[in-house]
Each structure stands twice: as C-alpha cells, then as structure tokens.
Design an enzyme around this catalytic site. Structure first.
Site, PDB file in Angstrom:
ATOM      1  N   ASP A 137       0.851  -1.191   0.000  1.00  0.00           N
ATOM      2  CA  ASP A 137       0.000   0.000   0.000  1.00  0.00           C
ATOM      3  C   ASP A 137       0.894   1.251   0.000  1.00  0.00           C
ATOM      4  O   ASP A 137       2.113   1.161   0.161  1.00  0.00           O
ATOM      5  CB  ASP A 137      -0.885  -0.049   1.252  1.00  0.00           C
ATOM      6  CG  ASP A 137      -1.996   0.989   1.232  1.00  0.00           C
ATOM      7  OD1 ASP A 137      -2.271   1.567   0.169  1.00  0.00           O
ATOM      8  OD2 ASP A 137      -2.586   1.213   2.307  1.00  0.00           O
ATOM      9  N   GLU A 154       2.693   5.148  -3.970  1.00  0.00           N
ATOM     10  CA  GLU A 154       2.733   6.102  -5.084  1.00  0.00           C
ATOM     11  C   GLU A 154       4.093   6.807  -5.223  1.00  0.00           C
ATOM     12  O   GLU A 154       4.401   7.184  -6.366  1.00  0.00           O
ATOM     13  CB  GLU A 154       1.603   7.134  -4.928  1.00  0.00           C
ATOM     14  CG  GLU A 154       0.214   6.570  -5.070  1.00  0.00           C
ATOM     15  CD  GLU A 154      -0.230   5.711  -3.883  1.00  0.00           C
ATOM     16  OE1 GLU A 154      -1.003   4.766  -4.115  1.00  0.00           O
ATOM     17  OE2 GLU A 154       0.210   5.981  -2.749  1.00  0.00           O
TER      18      GLU A 154
END
Length: 926
Positions: free
Chosen positions: A510, A513
C-alpha cells in the site's frame, strides 16, 4: 511554411503513395508524403465554422476585440488544439499571441467542464521538418529539424525518428533527441530481428510540417494523423496530437469514471497519487495506453512508453493530445483488428500477467480496526461456523508496533502466529500489509530495517545526498529506493526475518505512489527544474510533490521526476522476488500503485472507496479498465472501505464482488463490521450463496487466468470485446463478462427487485436453471430479488464447474460438473486448465493437465491435450446440457447406456459419471 494538411485541401501533385507500408526516401526538400482523404469534410466544417463566427458577431454586435485573422477563423471549434494548456492562468490575447497562436473567446463552459480553448494553434504554426528518411533492416530512421524555436525552454532542434515494423499487427515509432541521450523507461520490451512482411497497416509521412499518417490497409481508416497540430519537443515539454477515427476510446488510467471516455474537452492526468477515488482526479497508477474502437467494429491500441508526469487531452474533433514533461516519445501501435487481439498484442510488449495461485481466487476478508489478533480470529471462526467460503484472512496496519514495517504489536497481536497456524490447518491463507515508508526516528540500533537501509544507502535522497524524510503512518519516514537492486536484497532479508515469526502467504503493498502526509519532505523541496518545471500537468494539488516526495529526490536509476510513476511497479517486482525465495511458490501480491507490466508481479485493488451505491457502480469500469491494462487480478473493496454500509448495499455488493477477479471485503476502522457474519440471516444466506456460486466456478475462472497468463486474454471483459460491431455495447459498463461465456448483470441501485440489462444477440441461458433467452440484441428487465444475481451463459460455451467447498483447497477435491450451453446449431466448446494450484511455472514445466470439451451432432467429447498426475485426483461427476431441443431416448457414455434426466426447460442432466479427469470420454444422446 506549409500549412497543416488537416486544415487545407491537399494538392495532388505533391502527393505520393507508398503501397509497401513505408514512405520512400525523399528526392529533395519540400516534398510531401502521401496526402489523405477527408479534406471535403474538413472544407465543409471550415465553412460552417466561418458562418458560425459571422453569426456570433452579428448577435453580439461585433466580436469582442479585433477580428481574428482569417487563418484562425478557418479552424473549427472542435479542431482547436490548445496552445496555452497551463491551468490557473487567465489566458489573454496578449499571452496567447506571444506564443504565435490564435485567440478567439468562446462562451464559458458548464461548471466543471473545460470547454473550447481560447488560445489555439494556427494552421501555419512552426513545427519540425522531416529532413531525411532512410531505410533500415527493421523499418526507417529519419531526422527532424525545427528552425523556429517553440515557447518552452531548451527546445531540441534536431530529433531522431526511428520506425520499426515489428510485426504485421504492431508498429513501433520513437522520437528522441538526435544528439543527446535522454531518460527512457527501464522496461524490458521485445526486440525483433526482422521486419514485418505483410503489415495490415500503411504508414506515410508529411515532410513539412512533419506528421505521421497511419492507416488500416483493409478499410483505409486513418488511425493516426499527427499533422493536426505541431510537434513540440523541449527538454521538459513534449507534445504531439492526432486525429482519432471515432469517439469510442477507453483506457488511459488510473481514473474514476465511465469505461468509455468523454471526448468533450476532457483532460486525463497520469501521475501516481494517494487520494480516495474521485472523478477527474489523477489516481494511484499511470497507464498511458488507450484502446479505440473504429466505426465498423475494428479496434486498435496506442501505448506511449513514458513514465513522466503526463496528461492526455481529448477533444470532440475527435482528437487527442499527449503532453509529457520528460523522457522520449516512444509509441507502440497495435492493429488488432478486434479488441481482444489488441490487448493480447499490448501484453506481448509489456509482458503477460503472472498465473495466480488458486487460493488467490477465493474470498478474502480484511478490515482496518480488528484491534487484535484474537478479534481477527473470532471473525475467521464465525465465518467457519456459518460455513461461508473464505480462503484468506488479512490484517491492515494495526497489527504493527507503532505502524512500523516488519514489527508486531506484542500485546494486541501476540496470538497472530497461532492464528496463522490455525488458518493453514484449515486450508486457508494469511495476508498482511506493508508500506514503503520506513520509520526513521527510532533510537539507533533498535530498528534494523532503518539502520541497515541507512548503512547500505537504500533510501531516496535529497539533492544534498541525505535521506529524504517525509511522514507516513509511523511518523517521520525514509522511503525505500526500489530502483536499486541492493534494496531488493534488503527487502528480502526483512521479509525473511518476519516470515520466520509470522509465516504469511501473501503481501499487500500500500501507500506506494509513494504517499507522503507532507508535500515533498520535512524541509519542503528545493527550487529547480524538477520540483518547479516549466510546465506542470493538471495534477491534483497543482504540484508534483503534492502528498508525495520531491520530484528532485535522487534514486539509483534516475531522479524521482522520471521514476515516480514506476515506484509501485518496482516495489511489486522486489516483493514478488522475495516471496518466491521465501515460500518457493507462486507469489500473491496486491498493490495500490501500478504501471504497465505490473501484471507480471501483482494484482491491484481500486483503492479507498466509499460505502455508496455510486462507488459500487464505478468499480465495474475500474476493473474493466485494468483488464485492458494487463492486470486481470483486480477488484474493489466489497461493501466499501470508508463510511458505514447498509445491509442492502452490502448484499448487492457481495453479489457483484463475488465476480470481481480479486474478491475482498474490506472496511475502515471506527465503522461497524461488514463481514457476512454480522448481517441478518437472510442477508448472510444471500452472501453465502453467491460466494458458493463463485467457488463452484473456480475451475472456469482459473482457466481464464491461465489463458491470460499464456496469451494475454482478459478475464473480466467488457461486452464490446465480444460484440464490437454491436454499437449498443460500446458504452456498457454496468454489466460485464467472465471470458466470452458468462454474463454478469448486478443490481446497482437501492430499493429494487428487478434489473435491466443488455442481452447481446443470440441465445443465453440462465446459469442456475438452464432456461434459455433468445435475444435480438435488446434490453431486458429481469427479476432480481435481494437474494439473486443474474448470470447468463452464452450459447456455444462449456463451463467447467465444481461442487463448492468453503475453501479453494476443499473445493478442488470435489467432483466437477460441466455445464454445456448449446448454440443454435447444437455445438459448444470449452476448456479446462488444471494443476496443483500453487507451484511455480507449472505450465512452463509441463506439470499440468489441459482438456478441451466439444459438442457436435449430439456428441460431447472430452479430449486431453496434456496430462499430469494432478488430474487423477479429481473426477467429473455431472454433465448438464442446456438447450437440448427434444427429450433423448437414451444416453450413451463411451458406448454404454447411462441414466439421465430431462426437464421441460430443455436441460439434459447426466449424473454419477465418476470419470477421472485424466480420462478422455464421449457422451452421446439419441
């Protein structure tokens, strides 16, 4: 300077046609490559535009400001390519004309819309000239020259054009700096050794101004025409535009919206960003690939291999503009000609997806906020108590000590190792979350992951060479640099240490980005060309460092400015490698951030959605888009992550989610539980039943994933993939198919007991009962009480199913049931891939069975094309044949008479077959 060909009538004397698929070497300067059709339509559009301008002048009492030059009035509104795309700038006539562009004010657009650009390129705006073009063994090489500077700094005057005719259906066009090397995406792409012999495309060029014209040979359809606007190639601003042959365009992720993109002045930004899925925002991943369905049903795809911040502007011409702020223009064009083939050809370049373990296709359960391993365990036991299928139990970040990777809360999660042992005893698996942000504030010597990463120099650094410090869940953090191969080894060692204590089976990566609760770093970002580039695409937050690290951060492979969109891919690659080394089995990884080729390493979930009906709908175009992107293992958080679900919403969502390729129910902390056990008996039973339906279909689903792994087929599939010539399917995204055979029509609205769905032309059979529906291609209203999901089997299909158990491991021991859906000509076909469900490279090593099923002339045959010992452990128990027009007098199994049943709805069933999957057989009805 010659005008753009799209905007003037071509002169036949200057045209030249190349029938061999490549433009000839020019005899001299100033020549044009072949001219193309469409000028008559354009002249009509120009006349209409001029009349429109004249009418507006009369209505408004004269144009505001001076009358635009005639050359500007010649450009129809829909063909105005934006010359001043900067956001948050009021574009004045002075600003526009300083760039040498046309300025015509248009009526303001509706709120939230972009509208017609006021500042746009005139037909004679300076561009590059194709100075030379020479044949090569694989295609052509050319030199492009710009003699007038464009308006962004560090304009590159000479460009190299490389064209390779890679296959008959794949073309590779690359434009880069002719004199200096530039950053290119470190992606392994296939290298061809010979030129395509019979391409189904024809490629030609305009010389001055330079432009590409790509046509489909069979139809003459113009797929690309880049003369519609100038090519700009500056160091940090690269732009190329093209006309499009239709408005049916898909892909260009990751965004939330309908599957079919609007071309109404719609800009899509690609820059990985942590934000709850919201319309118009750039989301977690970047996929610069589009699929376009042409008039008539042919399809092609275009992939720009570029990882820099990017935006793609769509306009109603129809037309498209690529804008990126680094790298090179490296295009692959895939000619199909049908949508399925386009996606296969795309994956031949980026790589086919990994074969998941069978358990990955079972039902997964998670939440943030179980609070303890004991509470997690209680949920698992409740699922078992109600005999609700579940293959994997997950934990979110609350299992960690202070939210630090590779740690365990020794008080609240002390029993986690025992829970994992219990899961394994019951044929279940355990998956945990990991983040790439490594806590940086622990006393030296107390937290090995940071200490060792620091010692080895494995973190992203500032321009000053020190670890860049941001803030994520554990507080201040450094960020692992997965572009460094040494980081992969460190990552493996950390995982090995933790696995020795908690033997997890899969990993959920997770926040990759990468996400940062700060903008840039604790010290902000330094001034300079990376953090403040000459042009910033329309990213959320208006800055490249918004809720991520500084673009100027240093990584082993390059600067973060170039690598940002690759961060999730690189982490997935490291994680897959580590899992293989630790477990020796197929890795299971779900990642939030993604980039092309990531299907080789991980699946994806659609992020932090909300418990709302619209979020349930948006999950369908989301998962279908990722099917296009070569990441078939995809799903959304069933019942929604944020907010509280309702029983009705969760029941409907469980029905839809049971047909996500990756099916996980997940929600956030401080909200009521939403696992199936907490609802009323009626809702709980409905959820259990649809999960049992999914588990019964695991052999079919597993075979679809095999086909995805071996040849790039999609698993969840838009209807238009199978019916591209049926225009009614081109905008459908509230239904979808599994493979070519199973149509899923979920309820997506509250308070209803029926659903309307489009049934394409042909015969379809109710999955549960086998009753037939004959459609001419029409919208049908279907009964859909709260305990029912509409599923239909396409004629001509054979679906391998199995008696469902409560785990995939238990299910695979049960007898198979083959569902045959006869076509109008009484034929059918299907296949089955079978292996041990988890070993590495079973197909590549030959450790599998592959069967093909066929029906013709009232004879069903099972043919074994490849066999393994695994197939001896399971039997085929039942054959159900839908669409048998009249009652048989007898049924013969391998020539021996067999009992059967036949129902009024034309379903023939033969039970108690008891045939080993390793044996071929035939069954005939007379």
């Amino acid at each position: 300077m010659k005008s753009y060909q799209k905007l003037r009538t071509p002169q036949p004397a200057a045209c030249r046609v190349d029938e061999e698929g490549a433009a000839p070497v020019p005899a001299g300067r100033g020549k044009l490559a072949p001219c193309w059709v469409g000028s008559g339509l354009l002249v009509a559009a120009v006349l209409l535009s001029t009349i429109t301008v004249w009418v507006l002048q009369q209505v408004s009492g004269g144009w505001l400001g001076p009358t635009p030059p005639p050359k500007c009035l010649l450009v129809p509104e829909s063909h105005r390519f934006d010359c001043y795309p900067e956001r948050h700038v009021v574009v004045t006539q002075e600003l526009c004309e300083s760039r040498g562009c046309c300025f015509i004010q248009s009526p303001p657009p509706a709120e939230g819309k972009q509208g017609v650009p006021w500042c746009f390129y005139p037909p004679d705006f300076p561009s590059y000239t194709l100075e030379s073009l020479n044949q090569t063994a694989l295609g052509m090489v050319g030199l492009l020259v710009r003699r007038e500077k464009a308006y962004y700094p560090r304009d590159i005057e000479m460009l190299r054009l490389d064209v390779e005719f890679e296959t008959d259906t794949r073309l590779h066009i690359k434009i880069t700096d002719a004199a200096n090397p530039r950053y290119e995406v470190p992606l392994n792409v296939p290298r061809v050794t010979k030129r395509a012999e019979n391409p189904i495309y024809s490629l030609n060029f305009s010389w001055d101004p330079f432009g590409v014209l790509l046509q489909r040979r069979e139809t003459g359809t113009v797929l690309l025409n880049t003369t519609v606007a100038p090519l700009i190639f500056a160091d940090q601003f690269l732009q190329i535009s093209t006309s499009l042959p239709s408005r049916f365009l898909y892909g260009l992720g990751e965004h939330r919206g309908s599957l079919l993109h609007s071309l109404d002045w719609n800009t899509l930004t690609l820059w990985a960003r942590d934000v709850s899925p919201t319309e118009s925002f750039n989301l977690y991943g970047a996929h610069p690939f589009y699929l376009l369905v042409e008039e008539g049903g042919d399809a092609h795809g275009v992939f720009l291999l570029n990882s820099n911040a990017m935006e793609v502007a769509l306009q109603p011409a129809p037309g498209l503009t690529w804008r990126t702020i680094g790298g090179v223009l490296d295009f692959y064009i895939f000619l199909g000609p049908d949508p399925n083939m386009v996606i296969q050809q795309y994956q031949q370049v980026i790589g086919f997806p990994a074969m998941p373990p069978l358990w990955a296709l079972g039902f997964h359960l998670c939440r943030w906020g179980y609070g303890s391993s004991n509470e997690t365990w209680q949920t698992v036991r409740a699922m078992r108590n109600y005999q609700i299928p579940q293959d994997a139990q997950w934990n979110d970040i609350d299992y960690m000590d202070g939210y630090r990777d590779f740690t365990l809360d020794s008080q609240k999660f002390a029993s986690l190792p025992s829970l994992v042992e219990d899961l394994h005893k019951h044929g279940q698996r355990y998956v945990m979350i990991l983040d790439p942000g490594i806590s940086s504030t622990n006393p030296r010597g107390s937290y090995w992951p940071f200490d060792e990463g620091l010692r080895r120099g494995l973190f992203l650094n500032t321009t000053q060479g020190q670890p860049l410090i941001g803030q994520v869940w554990p507080g201040f953090t450094a960020f692992a640099d997965f572009s460094n191969p040494d980081t992969h080894q460190w990552w493996l060692e950390n995982l090995q240490h933790f696995h020795a204590h908690v033997p997890f089976d899969g990993l959920w990566i997770d926040m990759n980005e990468p996400s940062n609760f700060m903008d840039g770093s604790e010290e902000g970002c330094p001034p300079g060309e990376f953090d403040s580039p000459p042009y910033t695409p329309a990213v959320l937050g208006d800055s490249l460092s918004s809720k991520t690290v500084c673009a100027s951060a240093k990584q082993k492979a390059s600067v973060h400015y170039n690598l940002h969109n690759l961060y999730g891919l690189m982490e997935a690659k490291a994680t897959a490698s580590a899992l293989i080394q630790i477990r020796g089995k197929r890795p299971f990884i779900i990642s939030r951030s993604t980039f092309p080729s990531q299907g080789q390493y991980s699946g994806h979930w659609l992020g932090d959605n909300h418990s709302q009906w619209k979020d349930m709908y948006y999950s369908i175009p989301g998962l279908l888009s990722f099917s296009l992107f070569g990441i078939p293992l995809v799903g959304a958080d069933i019942c929604g992550f944020s907010g509280s679900t309702s029983e009705e919403l969760c029941t409907r969502w469980m029905q839809l989610g049971a047909f996500y390729p990756f099916a996980r129910n997940h929600n956030t902390q401080n909200e009521k539980a939403q696992d199936p056990t907490v609802f009323s008996p009626a809702a709980r039973t409905a959820m259990k039943d649809v999960l049992l339906t999914r588990y019964s279909l695991l052999p079919f689903l597993y075979t679809l994933f095999h086909r995805a792994h071996v040849q790039g087929d999609t698993v969840a599939r838009p209807l238009f993939f199978e019916f591209p010539r049926d225009v009614a399917t081109l905008g459908l995204d509230r239904q979808f198919l599994w493979g070519r055979s199973l149509l899923v029509t979920p309820v997506l609205e509250p308070g209803v007991d029926s659903v309307t769905g489009y049934i394409p032309q042909g015969t379809w059979y109710d999955f549960y009962k086998g009753s037939s529906v004959n459609s001419s291609g029409e919208i049908l209203k279907m009964s859909a009480p709260l305990d029912h999901l509409n599923l239909h089997v396409r004629e001509g299909s054979i679906l391998p199913t199995q008696k469902p158990g409560t785990t995939s491991e238990a299910t695979r021991e049960n007898p198979l049931r083959l569902i045959v859906a006869l076509s109008s000509s009484a034929t059918a076909w299907g296949d089955l891939f079978w292996d041990d469900g988890e070993s590495l490279d079973t197909f590549e090593r030959g450790s599998y069975s592959y069967l093909v099923f066929n029906v013709t002339q009232n004879v069903f045959t099972s043919t074994i094309l490849h066999a393994s010992t695994e197939a001896t452990k399971v039997t085929i128990g039942t054959l159900s044949i839908f669409g048998v027009q009249k009652p048989p007098s007898k049924v013969l199994l391998n020539g021996q008479e067999k009992p059967f049943s036949y129902l009024d709805n034309q379903v023939l069933t033969v039970s108690d077959l008891g045939i080993s999957l390793s044996q071929g057989f035939s069954l005939q009805w007379l």
